[in-house]
Design an enzyme around this catalytic site. Structure first.
Site, PDB file in Angstrom:
ATOM      1  N   GLY A 168      62.278  81.837  -5.468  1.00  0.00           N
ATOM      2  CA  GLY A 168      62.825  81.102  -6.125  1.00  0.00           C
ATOM      3  C   GLY A 168      63.366  79.643  -5.475  1.00  0.00           C
TER       4      GLY A 168
ATOM      5  N   THR B 200      56.899  76.514  -9.134  1.00  0.00           N
ATOM      6  CA  THR B 200      56.691  76.213 -10.708  1.00  0.00           C
ATOM      7  C   THR B 200      57.278  74.779 -11.262  1.00  0.00           C
ATOM      8  OG1 THR B 200      56.665  78.872 -11.053  1.00  0.00           O
ATOM      9  CG2 THR B 200      56.732  77.939 -12.904  1.00  0.00           C
TER      10      THR B 200
ATOM     11  N   ASP C 189      51.125  77.833  -9.275  1.00  0.00           N
ATOM     12  CA  ASP C 189      51.697  77.749  -8.015  1.00  0.00           C
ATOM     13  C   ASP C 189      52.312  78.744  -7.480  1.00  0.00           C
ATOM     14  OD1 ASP C 189      52.126  80.328 -10.259  1.00  0.00           O
ATOM     15  OD2 ASP C 189      53.652  79.433 -11.295  1.00  0.00           O
TER      16      ASP C 189
ATOM     17  N   LEU D  10      64.983  68.344  -0.137  1.00  0.00           N
ATOM     18  CA  LEU D  10      64.807  67.354  -1.456  1.00  0.00           C
ATOM     19  C   LEU D  10      64.973  68.088  -2.467  1.00  0.00           C
ATOM     20  CD1 LEU D  10      60.841  66.982   0.227  1.00  0.00           C
ATOM     21  CD2 LEU D  10      62.748  64.501   0.026  1.00  0.00           C
ATOM     22  N   ASP D  11      65.306  67.069  -3.417  1.00  0.00           N
ATOM     23  CA  ASP D  11      65.518  67.482  -4.946  1.00  0.00           C
ATOM     24  C   ASP D  11      64.621  66.628  -6.089  1.00  0.00           C
ATOM     25  OD1 ASP D  11      66.531  68.202  -7.159  1.00  0.00           O
ATOM     26  OD2 ASP D  11      68.373  68.842  -7.054  1.00  0.00           O
TER      27      ASP D  11
END
Length: 214
Positions: free
Chosen positions: A15, A19, A87, A187-188
């Site tokens: 989560g 990806t 990923d 971080l977003d």
């Protein structure tokens, strides 16, 4: 490094956004994207309902599929000089297997793992994305995968800590593979382009300039 063609692997607990980040890296650098097979695992929903009962079947399915994916990537992309971003990396299997399998099962599993992964392609940059338990739970709920709705918070926290321990050991044992550590709480890269630019700059520094990222 053994593998000169760029092979970037993004790793981290369930989560965390592996990806999403891999997609953005692949799009920016025009690399082939290797995506982890998750929901196709026929044992996964049962696993989250009863870990002890379904762990071996679940882990063996993941191992065989990831082995085949890496075999294909090496043959059709890396050996042909085509860069790849993934990923996941297959080493993650040992993190989950060690946590979920009984000792006798894990010994059998590890023997198969060692045979299958001998000579497998290794990333020449590893991005480790982590986050707090609250952030992981929030993101799992947001993406809404039905098979993940029964994940227990206690299991998720165990895996999160297992990743931390594994990555500390990984950096000691693989000094030739630079690790970029990213804090998913701060971080977003989905909503903030400046955060994504910062990450891409770190990757570019290594891939195109050969500098070691610390």
């Amino acid at each position: 490094m053994d593998q000169q063609v760029p092979f970037i692997a993004v790793e981290g607990p369930i989560g965390v956004g592996k990806t999403s980040l891999s997609n953005k890296i692949a799009s920016h650098f025009y690399y082939h994207l290797l995506r982890e097979i998750v929901e196709e695992n026929p044992f996964l929903e049962k696993f989250y309902e009863n870990i002890d009962e379904w762990s071996f079947q679940t882990e063996m399915f993941f191992l065989c599929n990831r082995y085949k994916q890496l075999e294909d990537i090496q043959k059709h992309y890396l050996n042909a000089g085509k860069p790849v971003v993934s990923d996941y990396h297959i080493f993650k299997n040992t993190i989950f297997a060690k946590r979920t399998l009984k000792e006798e099962q894990y010994e059998k599993y590890r023997k198969i793992y060692d045979i299958l992964t001998e000579g497998h392609p290794k990333p020449n940059v590893l991005i480790y994305l982590t986050a707090s338990l609250d952030t992981l739970i929030e993101r799992i709920q947001l993406r809404g995968r039905e098979v993940e709705q029964n994940i227990q918070a206690s299991y998720l926290e165990q895996i999160r800590q297992d990743y931390e321990d594994f990555m500390d050991e990984f950096e000691q044992n693989h000094p030739d593979i630079p690790v970029i550590r990213l804090d998913g709480d701060k971080l977003d890269f989905v909503k903030n382009s400046s955060d994504l630019d910062e990450i891409l700059s770190l990757i570019e520094k290594h891939i195109f300039k050969g500098e070691v990222i610390s």
